[in-house]
Write a protein that holds these residues in place. Structure first.
Motif: not given
Length: 158
Positions: A154, A120-122, A137, A135, A125-126, A106
């Protein structure tokens, strides 16, 4: 049986992939494939020229709400940050500034405003308040004029 008809497995250097090749020309084929894969990987890595987060010309907007504010990151040869304030005074105020990263993926960051936090790369997830899925957060730990608690929100890439 000729040597060309004998098939043997070959491992592609640096990738660990195994392919079936004939003895004659097999190593050359494996090296050509490895070279093509290495070139594709290098090109993909070169595209993310701003801290392995954004490509040149891209902008990432991390929008918070309650109160309304945002962090806008722009990649134009180097990374720049703007703090967008929609909670104090009349209208929306945008303050350009600089940004430093202490880690990547991150991405821990601090801007000159000062905004601090982690992106963070999610993947998928956001979900923001308008049900748009992102993608990335952003979890802030400090922002000018705001006090804790801070909540994640996000980030979208434009």
């Amino acid at each position: 049986m000729s040597a060309a008809a004998v098939s043997t497995p070959q491992t592609i250097p640096f990738t660990g992939a195994r392919i079936q090749t004939s003895r004659i020309g097999g190593i050359a084929s494996a090296l050509m494939l490895a070279s093509a894969l290495a070139s594709a990987n290098a090109a993909a890595a070169a595209d993310l020229s701003c801290n392995r987060l954004l490509e040149t010309g891209q902008t990432m907007i991390c929008s918070g709400f309650e109160p309304n504010w945002a962090l806008e990151l722009t990649c134009n040869g180097g990374m720049n940050a703007s703090f967008i304030d929609a909670f104090s005074g009349d209208g929306i105020q945008t303050t350009p500034g600089s940004i430093d990263f202490s880690s990547e993926d991150p991405w821990q960051l601090e801007t000159s405003h000062p905004v601090r936090g982690t992106i963070a790369y999610t993947p998928g997830g956001c979900t923001d308040e308008s049900d748009r899925v992102s993608d990335f957060t952003f979890t802030p730990t400090a922002a000018p004029g705001l006090s804790e608690p801070f909540y994640p929100f996000c980030c979208r890439i434009e």
